[in-house]
Design a protein around this motif. Structure first.
Motif, PDB file in Angstrom:
ATOM      1  N   GLN A 121       2.501  93.859  28.216  1.00 42.91           N
ATOM      2  CA  GLN A 121       2.291  95.267  27.905  1.00 42.91           C
ATOM      3  C   GLN A 121       2.828  96.130  29.048  1.00 42.91           C
ATOM      4  O   GLN A 121       3.076  95.645  30.149  1.00 42.91           O
ATOM      5  N   SER A 122       2.995  97.405  28.780  1.00 48.11           N
ATOM      6  CA  SER A 122       3.646  98.282  29.753  1.00 48.11           C
ATOM      7  C   SER A 122       2.929  98.312  31.094  1.00 48.11           C
ATOM      8  O   SER A 122       3.570  98.359  32.147  1.00 48.11           O
ATOM      9  N   ASP A 123       1.588  98.275  31.088  1.00 46.27           N
ATOM     10  CA  ASP A 123       0.869  98.372  32.359  1.00 46.27           C
ATOM     11  C   ASP A 123       0.906  97.072  33.154  1.00 46.27           C
ATOM     12  O   ASP A 123       0.508  97.025  34.312  1.00 46.27           O
ATOM     13  N   ALA A 124       1.383  95.989  32.538  1.00 45.35           N
ATOM     14  CA  ALA A 124       1.466  94.702  33.221  1.00 45.35           C
ATOM     15  C   ALA A 124       2.879  94.378  33.664  1.00 45.35           C
ATOM     16  O   ALA A 124       3.116  93.317  34.241  1.00 45.35           O
ATOM     17  N   GLN A 125       3.796  95.274  33.446  1.00 48.63           N
ATOM     18  CA  GLN A 125       5.178  95.020  33.822  1.00 48.63           C
ATOM     19  C   GLN A 125       5.328  94.928  35.340  1.00 48.63           C
ATOM     20  O   GLN A 125       4.839  95.775  36.073  1.00 48.63           O
ATOM     21  N   GLY A 126       6.014  93.919  35.781  1.00 49.86           N
ATOM     22  CA  GLY A 126       6.311  93.792  37.198  1.00 49.86           C
ATOM     23  C   GLY A 126       5.295  93.040  38.019  1.00 49.86           C
ATOM     24  O   GLY A 126       5.459  92.904  39.225  1.00 49.86           O
ATOM     25  N   ILE A 127       4.211  92.518  37.420  1.00 44.96           N
ATOM     26  CA  ILE A 127       3.260  91.717  38.194  1.00 44.96           C
ATOM     27  C   ILE A 127       3.956  90.445  38.653  1.00 44.96           C
ATOM     28  O   ILE A 127       4.613  89.780  37.865  1.00 44.96           O
ATOM     29  N   PRO A 128       3.844  90.078  39.915  1.00 45.79           N
ATOM     30  CA  PRO A 128       4.490  88.840  40.393  1.00 45.79           C
ATOM     31  C   PRO A 128       4.064  87.632  39.560  1.00 45.79           C
ATOM     32  O   PRO A 128       2.897  87.484  39.207  1.00 45.79           O
ATOM     33  N   MET A 129       5.020  86.786  39.274  1.00 48.07           N
ATOM     34  CA  MET A 129       4.756  85.645  38.411  1.00 48.07           C
ATOM     35  C   MET A 129       3.707  84.711  38.990  1.00 48.07           C
ATOM     36  O   MET A 129       3.007  84.021  38.249  1.00 48.07           O
ATOM     37  N   THR A 130       3.559  84.687  40.301  1.00 51.39           N
ATOM     38  CA  THR A 130       2.542  83.820  40.899  1.00 51.39           C
ATOM     39  C   THR A 130       1.143  84.224  40.446  1.00 51.39           C
ATOM     40  O   THR A 130       0.271  83.372  40.252  1.00 51.39           O
ATOM     41  N   ILE A 131       0.907  85.531  40.231  1.00 48.65           N
ATOM     42  CA  ILE A 131      -0.405  85.993  39.775  1.00 48.65           C
ATOM     43  C   ILE A 131      -0.580  85.708  38.292  1.00 48.65           C
ATOM     44  O   ILE A 131      -1.659  85.305  37.845  1.00 48.65           O
ATOM     45  N   VAL A 132       0.475  85.900  37.507  1.00 48.43           N
ATOM     46  CA  VAL A 132       0.404  85.576  36.084  1.00 48.43           C
ATOM     47  C   VAL A 132       0.154  84.081  35.904  1.00 48.43           C
ATOM     48  O   VAL A 132      -0.648  83.665  35.064  1.00 48.43           O
ATOM     49  N   ASN A 133       0.813  83.277  36.694  1.00 49.93           N
ATOM     50  CA  ASN A 133       0.647  81.830  36.621  1.00 49.93           C
ATOM     51  C   ASN A 133      -0.803  81.427  36.912  1.00 49.93           C
ATOM     52  O   ASN A 133      -1.393  80.612  36.192  1.00 49.93           O
ATOM     53  N   ALA A 134      -1.381  82.016  37.954  1.00 46.20           N
ATOM     54  CA  ALA A 134      -2.768  81.711  38.309  1.00 46.20           C
ATOM     55  C   ALA A 134      -3.721  82.146  37.204  1.00 46.20           C
ATOM     56  O   ALA A 134      -4.668  81.424  36.855  1.00 46.20           O
ATOM     57  N   ALA A 135      -3.475  83.324  36.646  1.00 49.22           N
ATOM     58  CA  ALA A 135      -4.328  83.822  35.563  1.00 49.22           C
ATOM     59  C   ALA A 135      -4.197  82.949  34.320  1.00 49.22           C
ATOM     60  O   ALA A 135      -5.178  82.718  33.602  1.00 49.22           O
ATOM     61  N   LEU A 136      -2.991  82.451  34.067  1.00 49.79           N
ATOM     62  CA  LEU A 136      -2.792  81.583  32.909  1.00 49.79           C
ATOM     63  C   LEU A 136      -3.543  80.268  33.088  1.00 49.79           C
ATOM     64  O   LEU A 136      -4.168  79.762  32.140  1.00 49.79           O
ATOM     65  N   ALA A 137      -3.502  79.705  34.287  1.00 49.83           N
ATOM     66  CA  ALA A 137      -4.254  78.478  34.551  1.00 49.83           C
ATOM     67  C   ALA A 137      -5.740  78.703  34.267  1.00 49.83           C
ATOM     68  O   ALA A 137      -6.411  77.867  33.644  1.00 49.83           O
ATOM     69  N   GLU A 138      -6.241  79.844  34.707  1.00 48.09           N
ATOM     70  CA  GLU A 138      -7.647  80.178  34.495  1.00 48.09           C
ATOM     71  C   GLU A 138      -7.963  80.288  33.010  1.00 48.09           C
ATOM     72  O   GLU A 138      -8.959  79.737  32.523  1.00 48.09           O
ATOM     73  N   GLN A 139      -7.119  80.993  32.253  1.00 41.59           N
ATOM     74  CA  GLN A 139      -7.382  81.200  30.831  1.00 41.59           C
ATOM     75  C   GLN A 139      -7.280  79.905  30.035  1.00 41.59           C
ATOM     76  O   GLN A 139      -8.035  79.691  29.077  1.00 41.59           O
ATOM     77  N   VAL A 140      -6.355  79.028  30.406  1.00 47.77           N
ATOM     78  CA  VAL A 140      -6.239  77.740  29.727  1.00 47.77           C
ATOM     79  C   VAL A 140      -7.505  76.917  29.947  1.00 47.77           C
ATOM     80  O   VAL A 140      -8.040  76.293  29.020  1.00 47.77           O
ATOM     81  N   ILE A 141      -8.016  76.926  31.186  1.00 51.90           N
ATOM     82  CA  ILE A 141      -9.234  76.171  31.488  1.00 51.90           C
ATOM     83  C   ILE A 141     -10.424  76.758  30.739  1.00 51.90           C
ATOM     84  O   ILE A 141     -11.229  76.029  30.138  1.00 51.90           O
ATOM     85  N   LEU A 142     -10.573  78.074  30.763  1.00 53.37           N
ATOM     86  CA  LEU A 142     -11.703  78.717  30.089  1.00 53.37           C
ATOM     87  C   LEU A 142     -11.663  78.466  28.589  1.00 53.37           C
ATOM     88  O   LEU A 142     -12.704  78.273  27.948  1.00 53.37           O
ATOM     89  N   ALA A 143     -10.472  78.455  28.001  1.00 54.74           N
ATOM     90  CA  ALA A 143     -10.341  78.206  26.567  1.00 54.74           C
ATOM     91  C   ALA A 143     -10.744  76.775  26.223  1.00 54.74           C
ATOM     92  O   ALA A 143     -11.314  76.513  25.155  1.00 54.74           O
ATOM     93  N   ALA A 144     -10.457  75.852  27.132  1.00 52.64           N
ATOM     94  CA  ALA A 144     -10.795  74.449  26.895  1.00 52.64           C
ATOM     95  C   ALA A 144     -12.288  74.181  27.090  1.00 52.64           C
ATOM     96  O   ALA A 144     -12.860  73.293  26.444  1.00 52.64           O
ATOM     97  N   GLY A 145     -12.933  74.944  27.971  1.00 49.06           N
ATOM     98  CA  GLY A 145     -14.362  74.771  28.220  1.00 49.06           C
ATOM     99  C   GLY A 145     -14.744  73.370  28.644  1.00 49.06           C
ATOM    100  O   GLY A 145     -15.639  72.762  28.033  1.00 49.06           O
ATOM    101  N   PRO A 146     -14.118  72.837  29.672  1.00 41.86           N
ATOM    102  CA  PRO A 146     -14.397  71.439  30.062  1.00 41.86           C
ATOM    103  C   PRO A 146     -15.803  71.270  30.637  1.00 41.86           C
ATOM    104  O   PRO A 146     -16.393  72.199  31.178  1.00 41.86           O
ATOM    105  N   GLU A 147     -16.343  70.062  30.470  1.00 41.32           N
ATOM    106  CA  GLU A 147     -17.617  69.713  31.089  1.00 41.32           C
ATOM    107  C   GLU A 147     -17.313  68.985  32.396  1.00 41.32           C
ATOM    108  O   GLU A 147     -16.748  67.887  32.389  1.00 41.32           O
TER     109      GLU A 147
END
Length: 245
Positions: A121-147
């Motif tokens: 989205q427009s307000d997320a344009q230009g965020i360094p990929m390292t931060i997007v990558n970290a956030a994606l790792a977090e969201q993948v884990i949260l979606a999986a809900g591991p024990e």
């Protein structure tokens, strides 16, 4: 609060202190200009300057400003939730970064400029990929809900050592802490990711993690490393540990 400086860097790395090739300065080195979310996308009817995203985020500035990093993390999380919703389990295949085979985030960059470009989205344009990558790792884990066990009850030490050892000629940075925490306290690491970014609960969860994970050499959240930065490193470490091999 522990001061996150070069002078205390060696103490942060007790989990890997046995590695003679490892540098002794654990302060995150000034990073090169990283890829940014949405780079390469174009808009019609504009000149070359406006064809690219005009606003880029400075990693150095955000490391010095917890508020800026928290905002960047929030926006990156929105992008990442969109990618997970669209790609499902495949979203994890886009992850790269330090200590992986895709340190330049090429897979994630391609995903966000092709199949999942609508997630930027427009307000997320230009965020360094390292931060997007970290956030994606977090969201993948949260979606999986591991024990996960708060503390690892059984551990293959050879496998753990291999996971937490950086290669030769690689400068020590905070990424090794994320891997160390994932190995020895997976459940406590996960508890950090379930807190609201920038909240008191987040800081409390970080302090609990470090206090109960002496292998990683921290007793509390270090002053000078924004909590958003720490949770991103922890998320990446935990994802790769859970999905190793």
């Amino acid at each position: 609060m522990t001061k996150f400086t070069s002078a205390t860097g060696a103490a942060l790395l007790l989990c890997a202190a046995a590695q003679p090739a490892m540098a002794q300065d654990a302060s995150p080195p000034p990073p090169p200009p990283p890829p940014v979310a949405g780079s390469g996308l174009t808009q019609s009817g504009n000149d070359d300057t406006s064809l690219r995203f005009e606003r880029e985020w400075s990693i150095r500035e955000m490391l010095a400003s917890p508020e800026s990093y928290t905002r960047a993390h929030r926006l990156a999380s929105g992008v990442s939730r969109c990618v997970v919703e669209r790609a499902g389990a495949e979203a994890g295949s886009y992850l790269g970064g330090p200590m992986t085979g895709d340190e330049g985030f090429e897979a994630l960059t391609e995903a966000l400029t092709k199949d999942h470009r609508r997630c930027i989205q427009s307000d997320a344009q230009g965020i360094p990929m390292t931060i997007v990558n970290a956030a994606l790792a977090e969201q993948v884990i949260l979606a999986a809900g591991p024990e996960l066990e708060p503390r690892a009850m059984s551990l293959n030490q050879d496998e753990a050592d291999a996971f937490t050892t950086m290669g030769p000629n690689v400068k020590v940075n905070f990424d090794i802490i994320g891997r160390c925490a994932a190995v020895y306290s997976p459940g406590l690491t996960y508890e950090v990711l379930k807190t609201e970014p920038g909240s008191d609960e987040e800081l409390s969860a970080l302090n609990k993690l470090y206090t109960n994970t002496p292998e990683c050499g921290l007793r509390e959240s270090p002053d000078g490393a924004p909590t958003g930065y720490q949770r991103g490193v922890l998320a990446a470490g935990l994802y790769h540990w859970i999905n190793r091999g």
